[in-house]
Design an enzyme around this catalytic site. Structure first.
Site, PDB file in Angstrom:
ATOM      1  N   TYR A  88      35.443  42.530  56.657  1.00 18.88           N
ATOM      2  CA  TYR A  88      35.408  42.022  55.288  1.00 18.88           C
ATOM      3  C   TYR A  88      34.503  40.798  55.237  1.00 18.88           C
ATOM      4  CZ  TYR A  88      37.180  41.426  50.540  1.00 18.88           C
ATOM      5  OH  TYR A  88      37.285  41.358  49.179  1.00 18.88           O
ATOM      6  N   ASN A 172      43.692  41.605  41.589  1.00 16.27           N
ATOM      7  CA  ASN A 172      43.309  42.714  40.715  1.00 16.27           C
ATOM      8  C   ASN A 172      43.247  42.350  39.233  1.00 16.27           C
ATOM      9  OD1 ASN A 172      42.927  44.703  42.762  1.00 16.27           O
ATOM     10  ND2 ASN A 172      45.138  44.786  43.012  1.00 16.27           N
ATOM     11  N   VAL A 201      43.208  47.509  39.632  1.00 22.65           N
ATOM     12  CA  VAL A 201      42.214  46.861  38.770  1.00 22.65           C
ATOM     13  C   VAL A 201      42.076  47.630  37.471  1.00 22.65           C
ATOM     14  CG1 VAL A 201      39.791  46.234  38.504  1.00 22.65           C
ATOM     15  CG2 VAL A 201      40.936  45.830  40.678  1.00 22.65           C
ATOM     16  N   ARG A 223      43.672  66.253  39.567  1.00 20.19           N
ATOM     17  CA  ARG A 223      44.748  66.473  40.529  1.00 20.19           C
ATOM     18  C   ARG A 223      45.792  67.387  39.910  1.00 20.19           C
ATOM     19  NH1 ARG A 223      45.675  60.514  41.353  1.00 20.19           N
ATOM     20  NH2 ARG A 223      43.482  60.569  40.732  1.00 20.19           N
TER      21      ARG A 223
END
Length: 266
Positions: A88, A172, A201, A223
């Site tokens: 990161y 978020n 988010v 889905r």
């Protein structure tokens, strides 16, 4: 990996909860808290690198601007895992000074969390005992039971929020708010489109937009339970929810244009 970290959290925080009431009652006498933190000393997979470190915080030796906080909730974000892996971009330093009594340079995991103030220094102005607070900056090291901090490292937070909301508000929801306010001026009645709309988010963006009168087109992957997912997103304020296949369909683009009523998507 997530299961392993969750089990470690449960073990550490169960012990901390058992000791915390006594620690808080003892604040006015000679007292110290046994704090525990999840640390790593080198980068790699969390299951190989993280371990628990215990150390004491003496409540009678606070500097005038210091506070001691107790953890109420600390989420696990993908970025936390990536930091331990060393991939990161923003990472806390691995230092022997990260915590007292370290045997080798280490870093405390976790960027986001909710804390309660349990002790304050003599010159602390903006926080008081039992206030809720969150870290001001990233790389705070939230995966701990207690933490010694300077007052300016923390932000007081409204206790009308739930613990889960407060513990996850920094990453978020703030990203969603910045997305909707920083890059483009969106007025009531305007439209924006986002993919990954069922992410945290995305869900925050839906709710912020709804509160500001802004319309959202929310793209999600198809889905088996797509109808259930759409119903869920509509329930929190989505204007329209479509699948990625619909978003890429030339025929469906006519449907989208009919929603806009001549307006552009910003």
């Amino acid at each position: 990996v997530i299961y392993f970290i969750t089990v470690m959290f449960t073990s550490i925080f169960t012990r901390a909860i058992k000791q915390s009431p006594a620690s808080i009652r003892m604040m006015s006498t000679n007292s110290s808290i046994t704090a525990r933190a999840i640390i790593y000393s080198s980068y790699g997979e969390p299951i190989d690198e993280i371990k628990c470190h215990s150390y004491n915080i003496n409540l009678n030796e606070l500097n005038e601007n210091q506070v001691v906080v107790q953890s109420l909730a600390t989420p696990i974000n993908p970025s936390d895992i990536n930091q331990i892996q060393g991939i990161y971009p923003s990472r806390p330093s691995i230092s022997i000074d990260s915590l007292p009594n370290l045997l080798k340079p280490s870093s405390v995991s976790g960027n986001e969390g909710l804390f309660k103030v349990i002790a304050i220094g003599s010159n602390v102005k903006n926080l008081k005992i039992n206030d809720w607070c969150i870290p001001l900056n990233v790389n705070y090291g939230t995966w701990c039971t207690h933490k010694l901090s300077n007052e300016n490292e923390l932000i007081k937070i409204n206790e009308n929020l739930s613990i889960n909301q407060a513990a996850t508000i920094a990453v978020n929801p703030s990203s969603a708010y910045q997305m909707l306010t920083y890059y483009e001026k969106l007025n009531p009645g305007d439209w924006f489109v986002q993919n990954g709309a069922n992410s945290q988010v995305g869900r925050a963006a839906i709710q912020i937009a709804k509160s500001r009168g802004i319309n959202s087109i929310n793209v999600v992957r198809n889905r088996d339970n797509i109808d259930e997912l759409k119903k869920d997103l509509y329930s929190i304020g989505a204007t329209k929810v479509i699948t990625d296949e619909e978003n890429e369909s030339k025929e469906f683009s006519k449907e989208i244009k009919s929603w806009l009523n001549g307006k552009e998507i910003k």
